[in-house]
Write a protein that holds these residues in place. Structure first.
Motif, PDB file in Angstrom:
ATOM      1  N   MET A 169      36.338  28.062  40.622  1.00 21.75           N
ATOM      2  CA  MET A 169      35.370  28.795  39.850  1.00 21.75           C
ATOM      3  C   MET A 169      35.076  30.146  40.494  1.00 21.75           C
ATOM      4  SD  MET A 169      34.158  28.303  37.052  1.00 21.75           S
ATOM      5  CE  MET A 169      32.881  27.975  35.955  1.00 21.75           C
ATOM      6  N   ALA A 170      35.004  30.193  41.819  1.00 25.50           N
ATOM      7  CA  ALA A 170      34.737  31.446  42.519  1.00 25.50           C
ATOM      8  C   ALA A 170      35.868  32.442  42.305  1.00 25.50           C
ATOM      9  CB  ALA A 170      34.523  31.196  44.003  1.00 25.50           C
ATOM     10  N   LEU A 171      37.118  31.949  42.285  1.00 25.60           N
ATOM     11  CA  LEU A 171      38.271  32.822  42.054  1.00 25.60           C
ATOM     12  C   LEU A 171      38.216  33.422  40.657  1.00 25.60           C
ATOM     13  CD1 LEU A 171      40.915  34.037  43.022  1.00 25.60           C
ATOM     14  CD2 LEU A 171      42.066  31.967  42.217  1.00 25.60           C
ATOM     15  N   LEU A 172      37.883  32.622  39.668  1.00 24.01           N
ATOM     16  CA  LEU A 172      37.762  33.115  38.294  1.00 24.01           C
ATOM     17  C   LEU A 172      36.683  34.180  38.206  1.00 24.01           C
ATOM     18  CD1 LEU A 172      38.555  33.001  35.334  1.00 24.01           C
ATOM     19  CD2 LEU A 172      36.940  31.115  35.055  1.00 24.01           C
ATOM     20  N   ARG A 173      35.566  33.965  38.862  1.00 23.70           N
ATOM     21  CA  ARG A 173      34.477  34.939  38.866  1.00 23.70           C
ATOM     22  C   ARG A 173      34.931  36.245  39.527  1.00 23.70           C
ATOM     23  NH1 ARG A 173      30.380  31.473  39.881  1.00 23.70           N
ATOM     24  NH2 ARG A 173      30.922  31.484  42.085  1.00 23.70           N
ATOM     25  N   GLN A 174      35.695  36.120  40.608  1.00 27.02           N
ATOM     26  CA  GLN A 174      36.203  37.303  41.314  1.00 27.02           C
ATOM     27  C   GLN A 174      37.169  38.080  40.419  1.00 27.02           C
ATOM     28  OE1 GLN A 174      38.272  36.430  44.967  1.00 27.02           O
ATOM     29  NE2 GLN A 174      38.134  38.547  45.671  1.00 27.02           N
ATOM     30  N   VAL A 175      38.053  37.378  39.721  1.00 18.59           N
ATOM     31  CA  VAL A 175      39.001  38.035  38.820  1.00 18.59           C
ATOM     32  C   VAL A 175      38.253  38.723  37.682  1.00 18.59           C
ATOM     33  CG1 VAL A 175      40.843  37.611  37.114  1.00 18.59           C
ATOM     34  CG2 VAL A 175      40.974  36.573  39.391  1.00 18.59           C
ATOM     35  N   GLU A 176      37.229  38.085  37.138  1.00 17.55           N
ATOM     36  CA  GLU A 176      36.431  38.697  36.069  1.00 17.55           C
ATOM     37  C   GLU A 176      35.732  39.956  36.572  1.00 17.55           C
ATOM     38  OE1 GLU A 176      33.927  35.463  34.846  1.00 17.55           O
ATOM     39  OE2 GLU A 176      35.453  34.653  33.480  1.00 17.55           O
ATOM     40  N   GLU A 177      35.221  39.909  37.789  1.00 19.23           N
ATOM     41  CA  GLU A 177      34.550  41.079  38.367  1.00 19.23           C
ATOM     42  C   GLU A 177      35.542  42.224  38.570  1.00 19.23           C
ATOM     43  OE1 GLU A 177      32.698  42.352  42.611  1.00 19.23           O
ATOM     44  OE2 GLU A 177      32.072  40.393  41.864  1.00 19.23           O
ATOM     45  N   ILE A 178      36.715  41.910  39.104  1.00 24.09           N
ATOM     46  CA  ILE A 178      37.746  42.933  39.306  1.00 24.09           C
ATOM     47  C   ILE A 178      38.164  43.527  37.963  1.00 24.09           C
ATOM     48  CG2 ILE A 178      40.159  43.296  39.988  1.00 24.09           C
ATOM     49  CD1 ILE A 178      39.628  41.315  42.302  1.00 24.09           C
ATOM     50  N   SER A 179      38.310  42.684  36.952  1.00 25.28           N
ATOM     51  CA  SER A 179      38.691  43.172  35.614  1.00 25.28           C
ATOM     52  C   SER A 179      37.649  44.126  35.044  1.00 25.28           C
ATOM     53  CB  SER A 179      38.894  41.996  34.651  1.00 25.28           C
ATOM     54  OG  SER A 179      40.002  41.231  35.024  1.00 25.28           O
ATOM     55  N   ALA A 180      36.385  43.815  35.211  1.00 25.03           N
ATOM     56  CA  ALA A 180      35.323  44.684  34.708  1.00 25.03           C
ATOM     57  C   ALA A 180      35.323  46.021  35.446  1.00 25.03           C
ATOM     58  CB  ALA A 180      33.958  44.003  34.858  1.00 25.03           C
ATOM     59  N   ARG A 181      35.464  45.985  36.769  1.00 25.00           N
ATOM     60  CA  ARG A 181      35.510  47.233  37.536  1.00 25.00           C
ATOM     61  C   ARG A 181      36.763  48.031  37.213  1.00 25.00           C
ATOM     62  NH1 ARG A 181      34.148  46.148  43.668  1.00 25.00           N
ATOM     63  NH2 ARG A 181      35.748  44.616  43.345  1.00 25.00           N
TER      64      ARG A 181
END
Length: 194
Positions: A1-13
């Motif tokens: 779940m943490a990895l998915l959140r990190q990927v979503e954050e990177i995608s938004a940035r």
């Protein structure tokens, strides 16, 4: 779940960074290159302190890029130009094909995030049609921040794009038209499908 959140954050940035770079790209298309030509580049001209987006993702980016850049500079100054182009293009092509074959890139929509995760650059699909495509790469590994030396430098990145698109859509030719090495602050590629 943490990895998915990190990927979503990177995608938004990544989307925010692409918007900023797209504005600069549009300005330079109208006004031309933003930097004058440097006649005799030195090795330190190819080293960078940081790429804005990528250094916000990981502080180690500068070490990765500078190692790659020293290889690029050595190839640029030591090998005959056709050899350097062929070597860098083939290396990138193999990576691009591997990204698709391994399932990291399943469609063109996956390519921007994959190129960020592999630190190649920020991919911006500017125009696509059945037989041609235009893409930009911002903060490119090969040339972000280098002086205007009067030539394009992104043979590796052109190869990555060509390799991915070959696996996804078939034979294509990728030509770099704009580059930091020619005074622009982005790398622009034109793709023709065969």
């Amino acid at each position: 779940m943490a990895l998915l959140r990190q990927v979503e954050e990177i995608s938004a940035r990544m989307q925010e960074a692409l918007s900023e770079w797209r504005r600069r790209y549009n300005k330079e298309l109208v006004n031309g290159p933003s930097r004058a030509r440097l006649e005799k580049p030195k090795p330190e001209d190819f080293l960078i302190e940081k790429r804005p987006f990528f250094s916000s993702v990981t502080e180690s980016d500068v070490y990765y890029v500078n190692t790659f850049r020293l290889i690029e500079y050595t190839a640029l100054t030591s090998a005959p130009s056709p050899s350097k182009v062929a070597l860098m293009r083939k290396s990138g092509y193999n990576l691009g094909r591997s990204l698709v074959r391994s399932g990291v890139v399943k469609s063109l929509d996956d390519a921007p995030l994959a190129l960020v995760l592999y630190r190649v650059g920020l991919l911006d699909i500017v125009k696509e049609s059945l037989d041609t495509m235009r893409v930009n790469l911002y903060e490119c590994t090969s040339c972000y921040g280098v002086p205007n030396i009067g030539q394009t430098l992104c043979d590796f990145e052109a190869g990555v794009i060509q390799g991915m698109l070959s696996e996804l859509y078939g034979l294509n030719v990728v030509r770099e038209k704009y580059c930091w090495g020619t005074g622009y602050s982005f790398c622009g590629f034109e793709i023709a499908f065969e």
